[in-house]
Enzyme design. Structure first.
Site, PDB file in Angstrom:
ATOM      1  N   ASN A   1      -0.465   6.189   0.841  1.00 42.07           N
ATOM      2  CA  ASN A   1      -0.262   6.529  -0.877  1.00 42.07           C
ATOM      3  C   ASN A   1       1.572   6.491  -0.877  1.00 42.07           C
ATOM      4  OD1 ASN A   1      -2.990   7.433  -1.144  1.00 42.07           O
ATOM      5  ND2 ASN A   1      -2.113   9.541  -1.638  1.00 42.07           N
ATOM      6  N   GLU A   2       2.308   6.986  -0.183  1.00 43.95           N
ATOM      7  CA  GLU A   2       3.685   7.084   0.082  1.00 43.95           C
ATOM      8  C   GLU A   2       4.424   5.243  -0.331  1.00 43.95           C
ATOM      9  OE1 GLU A   2       2.694  10.481   2.169  1.00 43.95           O
ATOM     10  OE2 GLU A   2       2.416   8.118   2.567  1.00 43.95           O
TER      11      GLU A   2
ATOM     12  N   GLU B   1      -9.149  -7.004  -3.645  1.00 44.04           N
ATOM     13  CA  GLU B   1     -10.111  -5.751  -2.676  1.00 44.04           C
ATOM     14  C   GLU B   1     -10.489  -4.736  -3.622  1.00 44.04           C
ATOM     15  OE1 GLU B   1      -8.999  -3.629   0.896  1.00 44.04           O
ATOM     16  OE2 GLU B   1      -7.919  -4.767   0.111  1.00 44.04           O
TER      17      GLU B   1
END
Length: 388
Positions: free
Chosen positions: A368-369, A244
């Site tokens: 993001n974490e 991806e």
């Protein structure tokens, strides 16, 4: 002229000749937050591409592709974006599932599923996230049990892009009784047009419904529609995520550059460019976009077969954060005008749509974490974060 330059010239000429007539109005249509735009017409366009051999260009020729080199694939995606060609409707099948089946599928699976992807006759969606297993994908609770030569699937997926337009879904489900976390997961190919499957669109901040909830209540798929062995689903699913974040991101960055240039043009026209803070943010946006491109090229360098490595996570967290910040910059450049809708009842401007939809960039496909944890623990080998 090198083979890459010749290929780029061929792509450019074909797009120039074919984005005309009935397809001329499709330029710039579709994309994140705008997938509802001219979907049937974009599907017809992509089938037109298939008829000319311009789908799945990077796949090996024996599976219906062109066998294009990595450099040629980069050229294709860049030229497609530069032509402002419409957003692809078959991205998930072509860029995610197809390469996964080429790498992990059986000969029978490749024969059954690859040709309809090349021809854009079957559309796919990705059944990963769940209400309690979004970025923490290993917490999957959807289950599949064997029954008389079939798998019976029960559970719920969420944030399933384009499920309402798809024919099939590749589903990560728990097949190991009593298993937890990464163990006991399997990767199943499940038809959506059957009893026991319900797709519910989710209305987003943009007022559109690109994402969906998908409920499986005893849905069935043949036993042979498992990719890899039972219990190997995590390995296969991670490979799909690697694909991806592969070569097609270079085309995405052309779109990002077009958005940034439009923001700069707006700032010059409405006087926002006189603000030194705005100018500083524009400069940082430009350097950030260059960094995204060079990192993508570094990631792709030498990748000629198999799945990209875990360093792909670096690119995702970088571009997602950059694009979200570009949306914020766009609204600040708009000033007070950015507070006004384009029309009743909820007609958004392009800037408002960019700002609102880009909020999801740092959440979907791994927040993001979670990406920071992946980079720290799996790429850098740092100690695991303390868990309760």
């Amino acid at each position: 002229m090198s083979s890459v330059e010749e290929f780029r010239t061929e792509v450019r000429a074909w797009l120039r000749a074919n984005l005309t007539g009935e397809f001329a109005s499709l330029r710039g249509r579709g994309g994140p937050g705008r997938e509802h735009e001219a979907f049937a017409e974009r599907l017809a366009w992509e089938r037109h591409m298939a008829g000319a051999g311009w789908t799945c260009v990077g796949w090996p020729k024996e599976y219906g592709g062109r066998g294009a080199s990595l450099e040629q694939q980069v050229a294709f995606h860049e030229e497609y974006a530069l032509a402002d060609a419409p957003a692809r409707v078959n991205h998930i099948g072509e860029q995610l599932l197809g390469p996964t089946l080429i790498a992990f599928g059986t000969p029978e699976q490749r024969e059954r599923f690859l040709a309809p992807i090349v021809a854009v006759q079957e559309l796919w969606c990705q059944g990963y996230s769940e209400p309690d297993a979004g970025s923490d994908l290993a917490n999957v609770r959807t289950r599949a049990q064997p029954d008389g030569g079939e798998w019976v699937v029960t559970g719920q997926k969420i944030w399933t892009s384009l499920a309402h337009e798809s024919d099939w879904c590749f589903v990560v489900a728990r097949t190991g009784p009593g298993s937890t976390r990464h163990a006991g997961l399997s990767y199943l190919l499940v038809p959506l047009d059957q009893p026991g499957v319900e797709v519910r669109p989710i209305t987003q901040l943009t007022g559109t419904c690109e994402f969906n909830e998908v409920f499986f209540d005893g849905a069935r798929t043949p036993a042979q529609n498992i990719v890899g062995a039972p219990g190997e689903g995590w390995k296969v699913a991670m490979a799909t995520l690697g694909f991806e974040r592969g070569v097609s991101t270079l085309g995405q960055q052309v779109g990002f550059r077009r958005e940034l240039e439009a923001v700069i043009d707006l700032a010059k026209r409405n006087g926002a460019a006189r603000d030194p803070l705005i100018r500083d943010r524009v400069a940082r946006a430009w350097t950030g976009l260059e960094t995204i491109r060079f990192n993508a090229l570094r990631m792709l360098e030498g990748v000629t077969a198999g799945a990209p490595g875990p360093e792909a996570s670096i690119g995702k967290i970088f571009w997602a954060t950059w694009h979200r910040e570009l949306g914020e910059l766009a609204m600040d450049v708009c000033g007070a005008d950015g507070m006004l809708a384009a029309g009743e009842p909820y007609d958004l401007t392009d800037w408002q749509r960019l700002f609102l939809f880009s909020r999801s960039d740092t959440i979907y496909a791994g927040s993001n974490e979670i990406q920071r944890n992946i980079i720290a623990e799996r790429v850098l080998g740092l100690p695991r974060e303390a868990r309760p």
